[in-house]
Write a protein that holds these residues in place. Structure first.
Motif, mmCIF file in Angstrom:
data_model
loop_
_atom_site.group_PDB
_atom_site.id
_atom_site.type_symbol
_atom_site.label_atom_id
_atom_site.label_comp_id
_atom_site.label_asym_id
_atom_site.label_seq_id
_atom_site.Cartn_x
_atom_site.Cartn_y
_atom_site.Cartn_z
ATOM 1 N N GLU A 180 7.385 39.222 11.981
ATOM 2 C CA GLU A 180 7.808 39.518 10.690
ATOM 3 C C GLU A 180 6.732 39.631 9.745
ATOM 4 O O GLU A 180 6.719 40.628 8.879
ATOM 5 C CB GLU A 180 8.802 38.502 10.130
ATOM 6 C CG GLU A 180 9.651 39.282 9.044
ATOM 7 C CD GLU A 180 11.096 38.322 8.711
ATOM 8 O OE1 GLU A 180 12.074 39.236 8.519
ATOM 9 O OE2 GLU A 180 10.945 37.208 9.126
ATOM 10 N N HIS A 223 11.379 33.733 12.153
ATOM 11 C CA HIS A 223 11.850 33.984 10.804
ATOM 12 C C HIS A 223 10.476 33.890 9.921
ATOM 13 O O HIS A 223 9.948 32.488 10.194
ATOM 14 C CB HIS A 223 12.699 33.003 10.042
ATOM 15 C CG HIS A 223 12.889 33.640 8.750
ATOM 16 N ND1 HIS A 223 13.806 34.383 8.470
ATOM 17 C CD2 HIS A 223 12.840 32.701 7.709
ATOM 18 C CE1 HIS A 223 14.064 34.310 7.032
ATOM 19 N NE2 HIS A 223 13.353 33.346 6.604
ATOM 20 N N GLU A 235 16.211 36.027 0.540
ATOM 21 C CA GLU A 235 16.112 34.724 1.108
ATOM 22 C C GLU A 235 14.623 34.189 1.197
ATOM 23 O O GLU A 235 13.747 35.006 1.440
ATOM 24 C CB GLU A 235 17.004 34.470 2.471
ATOM 25 C CG GLU A 235 16.216 35.533 3.467
ATOM 26 C CD GLU A 235 16.362 35.285 4.839
ATOM 27 O OE1 GLU A 235 16.776 34.125 5.196
ATOM 28 O OE2 GLU A 235 16.515 36.548 5.520
ATOM 29 N N ASP A 270 13.217 41.053 4.332
ATOM 30 C CA ASP A 270 14.051 41.825 5.163
ATOM 31 C C ASP A 270 14.615 43.267 4.362
ATOM 32 O O ASP A 270 14.538 44.268 5.274
ATOM 33 C CB ASP A 270 15.455 41.124 5.417
ATOM 34 C CG ASP A 270 15.018 40.062 6.493
ATOM 35 O OD1 ASP A 270 13.795 39.842 6.772
ATOM 36 O OD2 ASP A 270 15.995 39.141 6.586
ATOM 37 N N HIS A 318 11.201 33.376 2.710
ATOM 38 C CA HIS A 318 10.620 33.794 4.040
ATOM 39 C C HIS A 318 9.494 32.952 4.187
ATOM 40 O O HIS A 318 8.039 33.556 3.745
ATOM 41 C CB HIS A 318 10.444 35.125 4.029
ATOM 42 C CG HIS A 318 11.349 36.023 4.741
ATOM 43 N ND1 HIS A 318 12.447 36.549 3.901
ATOM 44 C CD2 HIS A 318 11.525 36.545 5.825
ATOM 45 C CE1 HIS A 318 13.440 37.135 4.730
ATOM 46 N NE2 HIS A 318 12.646 37.224 5.805
HETATM 47 ZN ZN LIG Z 1 13.244 38.049 7.784
#
Ligand SMILES: [Zn+2]
Length: 303
Positions: free
Chosen positions: A200, A195, A69, A80, A71
């Motif tokens: 992250e 996110h 996905e 991830d 980011h």
């Molecule tokens: Zn993530």
């Protein structure tokens, strides 16, 4: 027989005895050889070493769960997956467990409007996960620890684990869904950080710094858009898109390798502790079996 012939015969016998002794040596040596270094990667083990790995891990296997996905504007689609595998593989090196290969077939419907998202259907997510854990168990993984690396799986995974009670399984599914320490470490500069944000991005600076484009992190807004007016305790599937339509929540430009190291060390340490606890757990499978047996004749169940 001359003395000379006799001594030759003796020499030959002695040589024979030495040869027997020599040929016996490898077996003796094997018994005292320290444990063979085994890879923690399922796909790197030979069939025989896999058998040894399952034995050494006491049937404990990890399923690190990622996703593909967007980011933010600055991190790779597989963030991830890359992060969770980094944490899980290092944890398994500390506390031996067999780690299943790349798995990214989770819940990510909310990012279907962004490029590069792979969003499998609901039925397939559950079916594939069930067949994967069933197959792992058929190969000796009696304890399967799903290490979650993706926030969008937070409803899927407990549901999956709970639905193992619907019919008998000869293994236990454990879910560990923490990635960020609740406190401590270098002070954080941002308050929204869900996110591709400060945490992250920092972790990716440890796991795969070559994939982080910090100079692009401020190129899009990761601010909360507050586009829904509902009480906090009312849930809708569109909540995420309502708040973060660019699939970015926070500000990745605040990231540092120092924060990343603190958080990644915590994550690795936490997963290693969980592996240890799972290995020591001799209750869950017994209770599951007791439950499955009782659930065949509920009218006989007494308080
Ligand atoms: Zn993530």
């Amino acid at each position: 027989m001359t003395i000379r012939a006799r001594s030759t015969l003796f020499s030959v016998l002695l040589l024979g005895l030495q040869l027997v002794a020599l040929s016996a040596r490898p077996a003796q040596a094997q018994a005292v050889t320290p444990q063979l270094k085994l890879s923690v990667h399922w796909e790197e083990l030979t069939a025989a070493d896999f058998r040894e790995g399952i034995h050494r891990s006491q049937g404990t296997c990890l399923l690190p769960f990622g996703i593909l996905e967007k980011h933010g504007p600055h991190l790779p689609l597989g963030t991830d997956l890359l992060d969770v595998r980094y944490a899980a593989l290092h944890a398994a090196e500390r506390e031996y467990a067999v780690v299943f290969p790349e798995y990214y077939f989770g819940q990510i419907a909310e990012a279907r409007h962004e490029p590069g998202t792979i969003a499998y259907s609901r039925d397939l997510q559950l079916a594939l996960l069930q067949e994967t854990t069933d197959e792992m168990a058929r190969n000796g993984c009696r304890k399967i620890l799903i290490v979650n690396g993706h926030g969008g799986n937070e409803s899927l995974l407990p549901y999956f684990a709970q639905s193992q009670l619907d019919k008998p399984h000869d293994y236990v599914v454990y879910v560990f869904d923490e990635r960020t320490p609740p406190s401590g470490g270098p002070a954080k500069k941002t308050s929204i950080d869900m996110h591709a944000g400060e945490s992250e991005t920092s972790k990716m600076m440890i796991a795969r710094p070559d994939t982080v484009h910090l100079d692009r992190a401020a190129g899009e807004s990761g601010a909360d858009q507050h586009r829904q007016n509902l009480p906090d305790d009312v849930y809708t599937g569109i909540w995420w898109y309502a708040r973060f339509p660019f699939h970015y929540s926070g500000d990745g430009s605040a990231a540092t390798a120092e924060l990343g190291k603190f958080q990644m060390d915590w994550w690795i340490e936490s997963v290693a502790k969980v592996i240890k606890a799972v290995k020591a757990d001799d209750v869950s499978l017994k209770l599951q079996n007791e439950f499955y047996e009782k659930s065949k004749h509920p009218l006989d169940t007494q308080p």
